[in-house]
Each structure stands twice: as C-alpha cells, then as structure tokens.
Design a protein around this motif. Structure first.
Motif, short mmCIF file in Angstrom:
data_model
loop_
_atom_site.label_atom_id
_atom_site.label_comp_id
_atom_site.label_asym_id
_atom_site.label_seq_id
_atom_site.Cartn_x
_atom_site.Cartn_y
_atom_site.Cartn_z
N LEU A 84 -17.71 15.75 -21.36
CA LEU A 84 -19.11 15.77 -21.65
C LEU A 84 -19.61 15.98 -23.17
O LEU A 84 -20.64 15.37 -23.46
N GLY B 116 4.44 1.98 -5.07
CA GLY B 116 3.79 2.50 -6.15
C GLY B 116 4.06 3.93 -6.49
O GLY B 116 4.52 4.64 -5.52
N SER B 117 4.01 4.20 -7.78
CA SER B 117 4.53 5.75 -8.25
C SER B 117 3.43 6.29 -8.68
O SER B 117 2.55 5.92 -9.48
N LEU B 118 3.38 7.69 -8.53
CA LEU B 118 2.37 8.58 -9.16
C LEU B 118 2.87 8.94 -10.49
O LEU B 118 1.90 9.70 -10.97
N VAL B 119 3.93 9.09 -10.83
CA VAL B 119 4.40 9.54 -11.95
C VAL B 119 4.80 8.72 -13.14
O VAL B 119 4.76 8.95 -14.23
N HIS C 179 -1.18 13.20 -18.95
CA HIS C 179 -1.84 12.36 -18.01
C HIS C 179 -3.08 11.64 -18.11
O HIS C 179 -4.05 12.53 -18.42
N PHE D 181 -10.54 13.42 -16.40
CA PHE D 181 -11.51 14.43 -15.92
C PHE D 181 -11.83 15.69 -16.75
O PHE D 181 -12.36 16.71 -16.46
N GLU E 72 -5.45 11.06 -16.05
CA GLU E 72 -6.40 11.69 -15.11
C GLU E 72 -6.73 12.85 -15.99
O GLU E 72 -8.03 13.26 -15.90
N THR E 73 -5.96 13.67 -16.52
CA THR E 73 -6.37 15.11 -17.12
C THR E 73 -7.43 14.68 -18.11
O THR E 73 -8.43 15.27 -18.16
N SER F 125 0.91 -1.23 0.10
CA SER F 125 0.02 -0.06 0.02
C SER F 125 0.94 1.36 0.16
O SER F 125 0.54 2.38 -0.38
#
Lengths: 571, 582
Positions: B532, B322-325, B521, B527, B523-524, B319
């Motif tokens: 839409l 892990g890497s965010l980048v 990214h 979201f 995520e970009t 937990s």
C-alpha cells in the motif's frame, strides 16, 4: 508454578503420545484408505453427518519430509504431501467452518472447530518454524483457495499447553516446547464451494465413487453448520507404536435442519433427501466404506431403519448404551452390477421436542461488555455441571489493538492454578493469555478482563472498515475421563479424551476514522501555512503608511477620479 | 522653498529606501524558495531508486552477447616424419580460424586451440596397432587408450596414408575422432572437428529463443524439434502419473519403484544428462478421472480416439497436476489405462496412423496402456512398466533435446555411446543450453533496466539492485569461464544468472515491495501490506494535494518578484540615464 505447568504438558502428552524411535527401515510403503459416514439425530431434531476420509501411509514421517529426489506418492495427494514436506511440517490441522456448533443442544462435536478458519501446525524439530510458517500459510491458502494469507505474525500464536500434537511424537524434546507450534485463526473467513472443490480433489475417489458421491455443494452449504477439516498427523501403525507412518484425515461435518414430515411428531430423512444425491457405490480403493447410523441418540425416541444394516452393535459411551447400525457399502454394492444402493431412510417415532437433553458437562460462552469507544471488556462464562472438580485450560487470544489490562482479570468460582501471559507488541504480536483453571463441581465460573481500544493508522483498517474487528474464539481444553455427549464414531478406545470447546468469536467495532480526513488535513494545513506565509510576506514586501495619509490619499484619489480636485487644480 | 525641496528630497530618499527594502526582501524570499524549497520538495517526494549498473548492462547488449567459446583440439599425427606432423598442425590451426555463429544481432564466436597430443611412446605404439589392425575395426578400442577428456577438449587422430584409398572418418562416442587421410589435405579434419564441436543450427535457434524472438515458425523437421524442447531451467520436476479409468471396479497397480530405478534413473544419472539440470522425480495415481473422450470402434477390433480429442483429455488431468511449492518447470508423463470395456485403445492421427503414445511439446508425454483381454471387474490390472517407461525415457530425451546418434554423411562412421548418447553430442547440448541461458539472462536484464528507465516513479529496492548485480557478475564470470574452456562451470553459472536476472516472477515482486528481504514466496510479497505504501499517485491527485499549498504561496512570490525585477531593471537604467545625463 512451572512444575505444575509441566505436569499438564505431560498429562496432555500422555493422552495420545506414544513416543517412538524413528525406524527408517521399510520395504514398499503401504497405503490404506478408508471412508466413513456417521449420522445421528441431534436433540433439536437436526441431523448431523460426519464424514471421515482417512489415508494412512506407512512411510516414516521423517522420510516423508525428506524424500530426496524420488518420491512415489501413490494415492496420497501429492499437492498436499509436497507442501508438508517442503515446510518440514510434523502435524497440520486446518478447519474451515461456517456457523457455530451449539454444544448446549448438540453435545460435543466430533471435530471441534471455531467459526471461520483455523490453522495450526507443529514443525519438525530441525525446522525453522519462524521461517517456514508464512510459506506454509501461503501454500495452504493456495491449496484450499482460502484467504489464509491474512495470517501474519500479529495473528499467529504459540500456546504453551492448549494445542499439543495429536499424533505420534517423533522426538522427546518437542513435547515440552511450543517453539515448533504455530496457531492462527481467522474468524472472518467465509467458507464456500471454492474451498470445498479443491478439498474434494484430495480424496482418492473424488466425488465419483463412494461417500464422495453424496457431495453436492448446494445441499452441503444450505445447512445449519458446515465444517471442513484437513488433519495431517504422524500415526502409530501398531499398538506399541514401534512403527510410525503418516495419516491424512479429511473430515466434513454438516448439520441439516430438522427433516420434518407432514406429521410434525415424526422426523424422517434419507441420504437422498438430505444430500440430494443417491449413494450408488463404494470406493474400490477403500478397505472400508461404511455408513453408521446411531439409533438411540435421543432418550425416548426410537429410530427405525428402512433397511437391515450389515451390522448392529452397541457401544458403551460413558456408561450409556448407544445402539448403532452399520451399513457396509462394499457388501451392499455388488461388485459386478453397479446398481444404485437400496435407498436408506431413517424415521423417528413421536419426537419429543420439549424434552431438553441433558446438558454437557462443560459449556463455555463469551460476550463483550462495556459501552462506548474507549473501554470494553470480555466476559466468559464456563459452566461445569459435573459432580466433580474439572481442570481446564483457558486460552484467550486478543489482537494488539485491544490494550488488555491483566490486572483487571477477575475470576469468580474457579481457581487459577497457573497463568501464562504473553503481552502484545504493537503491530507484531497479539496478546495471549493461557490459564489453568480448576472448576468446582456444579458451578458456573466467570472470567472478565478489561481492555481499551487503540487507534489504528488509517491504512491499517481493512476494506469495509465499519464491519469491525474480530477476537478469536476462546479455547477451552480439557481431558475428560468420560464423555457422554461426545459425537464420535469409534467407541472410546482410550481412557482419556482431549476435549476442546470453542467460544463464540467476538466482533468489536473500533473508532473508525473519516477516510477522507488525510486530504482534509492536508488542505487545512496548507491553507494555514499559506495564510501565515502570505501575511508575513505582505508585511515585508508592502509599504506601510500611516492610516491618515492613506485615508487622505484615498480620498483625494476618489475626488480626483470624480473630477472635483483636478478641476480645482487646473483652476 | 528650499525647505520644501529638501523635504521632498528626503521623502524621495525614504521612499527609495523603502522600495529597495521591499524589492530586496521579495527577491530574497524568491531565492530561498528556489534554493531551499524546491530541492526540499524534490528530495522528499523522490522515489527510492537504488543505482543500477546501467552502463555495464548496456554493454552486455552491445557485446557479442553470449560468450566466445574456446575449444582445445589435441592432435596426434601418426607418422614418422616430424615435419609432416608439424605442418599438419599449423595447417589445421589456420583452417580452424575463429568461427562465428550469428542469429540476428546475437552471435557466438568459437575459437579453436590446436595442440599436439602428448602420449607415452608405448601408448602411441598401441594406438598404432589398433589403427592398423583390420583396417580400423580396432578403432573403438581407442577410447580406452586416449586420456580421459573433459567437455571442450577433443582428441584428433590422423593416420596419414599415401595409398590412394577412400579416406575414412570415425567419430567416437567419447570426444575423439579418427581420420584416415592423405597428407596435405586438412579439409576432412576440419569438417570432422566442426561437426563434432558445434551444431550450428541448434546454437542459432537457442540464441534467438533466449532473445525472446520466439521459436521459428517454419515447418521443417528441425523446427518441430525446436518447438518440442523445454526451455532451459535450473531444474525440472519429472512427474509420472497413472490415470486409472473412471468406470471400472478393477484396481490398477504399477510397479513404479522398480521401473524408476531400472529405467529412468540410469538415464537421468548419466553424467551428460545430470549436469544439464537437477531432476526430481515423483509419481502418483489418479483414480476416477473423467477423461472426457469417446472411443470409437475400429475395423481391426480395437478402439481408437482421434488425435483431436486429446487436448480436452490432457486438460482434465492437468487440473490436478501442478505444485504449490516449486517454481521449477515440470515435465508430466501420464499412463492412461484404457477402460477394460474399450481395450485395446489407440490414438489415430489425422493421417490414419495408429499409435499408443504421444508427446506434448514442452509439457510431457502420454502413453495409453491397454489391459490385455476383457478384464472383468474386481480383478487387478497391472501395468507393464518396461515398455511404458522406455517410451517415457525416449520422450524425455526429445523434450530435453538429447541428440540421438545417426550418421549423416557418407564415409563418416559414428560410434554409438551408452544409452545411444555420445559425449560430444551431449556437450553440444550443454553448450546450446548455456548459450540459451546466457541469452535469456541478458535479455531479462536489459528489459528490466529498460523498464525501470522508462517508468521513472517505480521504486528500485536494494533487493533488486543486489539481484541485478549478482546476475551481472555471474554472467561476466560465465563469459570468463567459457573463454577458458570451462564449459560445465559456465553452464551452472549461466543458469544461476538466469534465475537472478528475473526470468522467475520472484524479481518482479521485488519490484513491488521495496526495502524488504527477498520474500520466500511470491504471494507473501504480493499481498504484503507494505504494498500500500507504494501506491504512487496519479498526476491529477498529486496536484489536488499540491495546489492548496503551492498556489497561495507561489502567486505572491511570483508577482512580487516580477515587480522586483522591474524595479531592478528600472533602477539600473535610471542610474544609467542619470550617469549619461551627468
């Protein structure tokens, strides 16, 4: 005007900055970790607790950002370090706050933060901040589970002077330019355990030992003010700033409700009663692990401690003596036996609720004026109760869908020394107004600014559209020579201190459309087109006959139907 | 009377003209509606779909999927007789005909190009000397005598002896083989070449793996090897983590910098390993990790945990990893320091064997370090890194699928290479990974195209088109390079093709956000508010919007055109009848 502005930059820069030349020479990078908790009574009987967990790593910031193929992180949180290095960040400040700090009663906060989320970062000179910023925002929202993704170019700002780097400055060029700075705030963001749990994972000892043991989400969130902070800065390792490292400071400020006892004039708290957890050990990784209690925060109220502190001392804060008792957790916990620490409880002598504390020198408050759904206005009140003139920076950030009219800006009492205004561009940039004000002694200045509300497209409304839209807290930045109301653990070790005050964020309702309208409009338009088309079409494809003939025909047809005519004919 | 008839005729003519006008106008409205209205509606409601090279991608599927590989075998026959050498060469060429490795529908063709090895006379002299000296003990010296070789290029030395003695095969650590044989028999040479050039089993499962068939479910030792290996990727993040016990006041230290430099880096910098992928190395220290295990006391005085309690132990640490980048797969290596109260600590597998390390397939490895003696609190535990690191390197070899030299058949001597790895085996690994990458990229492309083909109202943005075309181009280039024998360049290209073909989630988000530059990214993209705009409406909602417009317009048009058609047919038939009656 420009020259004046640079003066300010220089002044603000001079506060912290110790210009350094990068020194890449280093042996094994040293890491040191310390934790501290500062507790004090606030004037209204509330208790504030300020945690500061800081890790200093002697690796040079430039080396930290370009680690190459091999990097040994040690106890420094790797997940954060990778983000900082990947996006070429020089300084990073993130706060997640629930509630508004009541400066009037509580004095100045140790770590000022606006309600909601605030993120600002300085990028390294070689970085393309335009490109890195969205990635950094995403990574930080992933790291702390916050909804920072809502930050886009229309809610990011580059204040000219209000947010200068806090840490050591790595190159001379950047101190004069805000091209490498990005600031964003989300007043709507709510803070909860889902942000707190990942934050505790960044602590070397976690919640298993040391001050982290006190963390229990239920008690931390059942309070009047809660502010999580994460501050990454380049850090001077020695006085002359010949060597630079990096520093990660994780802060938490909590304000608990007054710990009343059966005797209403006596307030009493212990760590157990506030946090619902005992403190049993010191973090062995920390070179210092302390709990400090301020014993004479409120005039006329004596505070007694149930235990003898390891150290007592008096610090001089702006000509006022502050008695502090320090408990060193390392010496209190015997390393061989892991027995719980003797409980510390603090009780006050007869509490004088009616005595209001001396008001802090500077206060800011802002509210919304105007009625209806068209015009509105922002009114800001800045009070200077010091007997001398104070210069402040005032930063106002307004979303583009409020059409701000700069000519309506009126300032009373205060003098505007310089002004920097960035007008909005629809959907791409928000308004930003930065003023340098001179506040006369013992005065209250009023600023007001008018705006009109724009109409948004129906897809631009957020879910729960009737909630309204937020305007970021206005930011007042100043340099104080003395700070009697500051909440600070350390004695004032600098001659000057940068003070930042945040006003209330504003919630403004915009004209909200009826969201079923597009369908209604489609139906209306379709019907109109259908009617128009139908009549034209009928005109071209039906026979037009004189009305009389038609009438006769109809009549004869009816008669025939009845049988009168046919009989006649057959006759 | 005549007047009346005349009037009636006139009236009839007027009525006829009127009818003609009505019907013609309703027909022209119908024509306009069909010719202008429908195409307009079709065009304006169309989903943006960039054209994709469908046929090329379908060809990929039909094509002999991964490229055909060409190997060059340079042969030197150590004999005086020119004709003998020539006949040997031609025999070898015919024996080494195209060889095809098949796995399901996919197959790889191996082609061999036999050519004489050109050497200077003095070098041949030296080679002769080395071979004859001590019956082959001098053979390893050949490595220095033979020209430097590249992947895909092999040298074969044939010593022809008339004496009937057991023939011998030596396979060198670099790309050469020495064969002592009798003339006329090329069989040994063929076996040696094949065993040096291709590991058929590895190629097979890598082919299947790339095809998304999953790794075979068998239980043999080879199959566990397949299960263990990480998937082919452009790079890996090697993350070393020291996990300190949770209930000790002793601090733990490890000399990770030194251990990395001395043990790990030489392995990763080995050219055969470095060309497989990019490796980034990081290390960190976790304190106070609750490992959630309960050691038991063993008879020999130590402690042990059963292997079944390992999964929760790994999850408790994972937990925080892990890497965010980075999106590259990570390989995690953990050093668990046993609590001083439970030292020495070992792992017991179901069969009762005790060990201090274990490997987690496709994830990483774990070593338990037991501090010597009962350490009292306050003292510093220093992890002995030499042993730990060498275990990690071995685990890393297994995860990457690096073959370890071991002789299989009698009469064949395998020379050990540096760090136990031989060049030709690393070449096999490289080819295997290239085949896997190509196969994965092809499968990804085909399934992407199939998906887009099936879901008709999915937007195909220009970004996707660009990525698909780039990937296709890289694949084709990779085929060409492999055909030319440029294996190393082919591997790089195949990895790039794999990335652009969308084995990463990046391309999938491109599907969702049209007309935007590649999002940095996921995520970009996910979201992004523009998502839409993509909400395509289900059919019932579409009709709810269309009906108020289409129904009131189309009903009169249809009805009147029915009348008009009837009029058309009746008038033509009446004219016809008129004509016939006349």
């Amino acid at each position: 005007m420009a020259a004046r502005r640079w003066d300010w930059v220089q002044l603000l820069t001079a506060v912290f900055l110790h210009l350094t030349l990068p020194c890449m020479c280093q042996g094994r990078a040293e890491q040191s970790y310390s934790e501290a908790l500062f507790m004090k009574f606030l004037a209204d009987g509330r208790v504030s607790a300020t945690f500061d967990f800081s890790t200093v790593w002697s690796v040079h910031p430039l080396l930290f950002s370009n680690p190459g193929n091999v990097q040994h992180y040690g106890i420094f949180p790797k997940s954060l370090a990778e983000v900082v290095a990947h996006y070429h960040v020089q300084e990073l400040h993130l706060t997640l706050t629930q509630g508004q700090w009541r400066t009037r009663v509580w004095g100045y906060p140790a770590h000022p933060a606006p309600p909601g989320a605030e993120l600002w970062a300085w990028f390294l000179p070689e970085a393309d901040s335009e490109k890195e910023w969205p990635g950094l925002v995403d990574a930080m929202s992933g790291l702390l589970g916050a909804h920072l993704n809502a930050i886009d170019s229309a809610s990011s700002f580059q204040p000219l002077v209000s947010f200068r780097p806090n840490g050591a400055i790595l190159s001379k060029d950047m101190s004069n330019s805000s091209a490498l700075l990005r600031y964003a705030a989300l007043p709507r963001e709510t803070v909860c355990t889902e942000n707190f749990t990942p934050w505790t994972k960044l602590l070397p000892c976690g919640t298993a030992a040391g001050l982290g043991e006190l963390f229990e989400a239920e008690s931390l969130y059942d309070c009047d003010y809660h502010s999580l902070g994460l501050h990454f800065t380049p850090h001077c390792l020695d006085d002359g700033c010949g060597q630079v490292g990096v520093r990660l400071s994780l802060t938490l400020t909590v304000v608990f409700p007054p710990p009343v006892t059966s005797n209403p004039s006596i307030l009493e708290w212990s760590l157990k009663s506030l946090f619902h957890r005992p403190l049993t050990s010191a973090c062995p990784l920390a070179f210092s692990s302390t709990v400090t209690v301020e014993t004479n925060s409120i005039d006329g109220v004596q505070v007694s401690l149930s235990q003898t502190p390891s150290l007592t001392g008096t610090v001089e804060v702006a000509g006022r003596r502050r008695d502090r008792a320090v408990f060193d957790l390392h010496s209190l916990t015997n390393s061989t036996t892991s027995k719980p620490l003797p409980p510390l409880s603090v009780s006050s002598s007869s509490w004088a609720y009616h005595i209001m504390p001396e008001q802090p020198e500077l206060l800011v408050s802002r509210h919304l004026v105007g009625s209806g759904h068209d015009w509105g206005g922002l009114a800001t009140e800045i009070t200077n109760s010091a007997p001398h003139t104070v210069e402040v920076l005032y930063l106002e950030m307004v979303p583009w869908f409020f059409r701000l009219y700069l000519h309506t800006l009126s300032v009373s009492q205060a003098t505007v020394l310089s002004q920097h205004y960035v007008p909005a561009k629809d959907r791409r940039r928000a308004h930003m107004l930065e003023l340098r004000l001179s506040l006369p002694p013992l005065s209250t200045s009023y600023l007001s600014l008018q705006f009109r509300r724009a109409h948004l497209k129906w897809t631009e409304h957020k879910p729960d559209a009737h909630h309204g839209f937020y305007i970021n807290s206005a930011v007042i930045t100043t340099v104080l020579s003395e700070c009697p109301n500051c909440t600070s653990l350390a004695a004032q070790d600098q001659d000057l201190a940068v003070l930042r005050l945040y006003s209330e964020p504003l919630l403004v309702s915009l004209p909200t459309p009826d969201f079923s309208m597009p369908y209604n409009v489609i139906c209306f338009v379709c019907t109109v087109i259908a009617i128009a088309f139908g009549s034209v079409f009928n005109l071209t494809t039906r026979t037009l006959q004189p009305a009389a003939a038609a009438k006769e025909k109809l009549l004869t047809r009816i008669l025939r139907r009845i049988g009168v005519l046919s009989k006649q004919k057959s006759d | 009377m005549v007047q009346e008839v005349q009037r009636k005729e006139e009236e009839g003519a007027v009525e006829g003209r009127e009818k003609w006008r009505q019907n013609i106008s309703s027909l022209s409205v119908l024509t306009v509606a069909v010719l202008v209205g429908l195409p307009l509606w079709w065009k304006t409601t169309e989903v943006y779909r960039s054209p994709l090279p469908y046929s090329d991608i379908q060809n990929l599927a039909g094509q002999q999927a991964p490229p055909s590989l060409v190997y060059t075998i340079s042969v030197l026959v150590l004999t005086e007789e020119e004709t003998m050498a020539a006949s040997f060469l031609s025999n070898l060429q015919t024996e080494l005909a195209n060889h095809t490795v098949r796995a399901g529908e996919a197959e790889v063709t191996l082609a061999f190009l036999v050519q004489p090895l050109e050497l200077d006379a003095e070098v041949i002299e030296k080679v002769n000397e080395a071979v004859s000296s001590a019956g082959g003990t001098g053979v390893p010296a050949l490595t220095t005598l033979l020209p430097a070789s590249a992947p895909g290029h092999y040298s074969l030395l044939i010593a022809v002896g008339d004496k009937p003695r057991p023939s011998r095969v030596i396979i060198g650590a670099e790309r050469w083989a020495f064969i002592h044989t009798t003339i006329g028999s090329v069989q040994e040479a063929v076996t040696a070449v094949k065993s040096m050039v291709v590991d058929e089993h590895q190629l097979k499962w890598r082919l299947e793996d790339g095809r998304g068939k999953g790794r075979s479910q068998g239980r043999g030792s080879r199959d566990t090897e397949e299960m263990r290996q990480v998937r082919a990727a452009q790079g890996y993040q090697v993350c070393l983590t020291l996990v300190a016990p949770d209930s000790s006041l002793a601090t733990v230290d490890w000399n990770i910098e030194d251990a990395t430099d001395r043990v790990l880096m030489p392995f990763l910098n080995h050219p055969g390993i470095a060309r497989l992928a990019n490796f980034t190395i990081s290390s960190q220290v976790f304190h106070y990790t609750d490992l959630k295990f309960s050691p038991q006391r063993s008879k020999s005085g130590g402690y042990y945990v059963s292997s079944t309690s390992l999964p929760p132990m790994i999850s408790s640490v994972e937990s925080k990893l892990g890497s965010l980048v980075s999106q590259l797969p990570s390989l995690n290596f953990l050093v668990l320091v046993a609590p001083p109260t439970h030292s020495p600590l070992l792992i017991r597998d179901p069969r009762g064997a005790l060990t201090d390390n274990f490997l987690v397939p496709q994830w990483g490895g774990v070593v338990i370090f037991s501090p010597p003696g009962e350490e009292e609190g306050g003292e510093e535990i220093v992890v002995r890194m030499e042993k730990v690191m060498s275990v990690f390197v071995r685990q890393l070899q297994l995860l990457l699928g690096v073959p370890i030299t071991s002789s299989t058949s009698p009469g064949v001597v395998l020379e050990r290479g540096t760090l136990g790895m031989t060049e030709w085996q690393l070449d096999q690994l490289m080819v295997g990974r290239m085949v896997e990458s190509v196969s994965t990229a092809t499968t990804a492309l085909i399934s992407l195209v199939e998906l887009l083909d099936k879901v008709k109202n999915m937007v195909i943005s220009d970004v996707i088109q660009k990525e698909v075309i780039a990937s296709l181009g890289q694949l084709q280039e990779c085929y060409r390079l492999a055909g030319d024998g440029e294996l190393e360049a082919a591997l790089t290209l195949s990895q790039r093709a794999m990335v652009s073909a969308g084995t990463r989630p990046l391309t999938l988000t491109h599907l969702l956000v049209p007309h935007s530059s590649p999002p940095p990214h996921t995520e970009t993209a996910f979201f992004d508010p523009s998502i839409l705009e993509l909400l395509y409406f289900p059919d019932d909602q579409k009709f709810a919007i269309y009906i108020p417009l289409f129904l009131p317009i189309s009903i009169p048009i249809v009805l009147s055109s029915v009348t008009a058609f009837r009029w058309l047919t009746s008038s033509s038939s009446s004219r016809h009848s008129l004509r016939t009656s006349n």
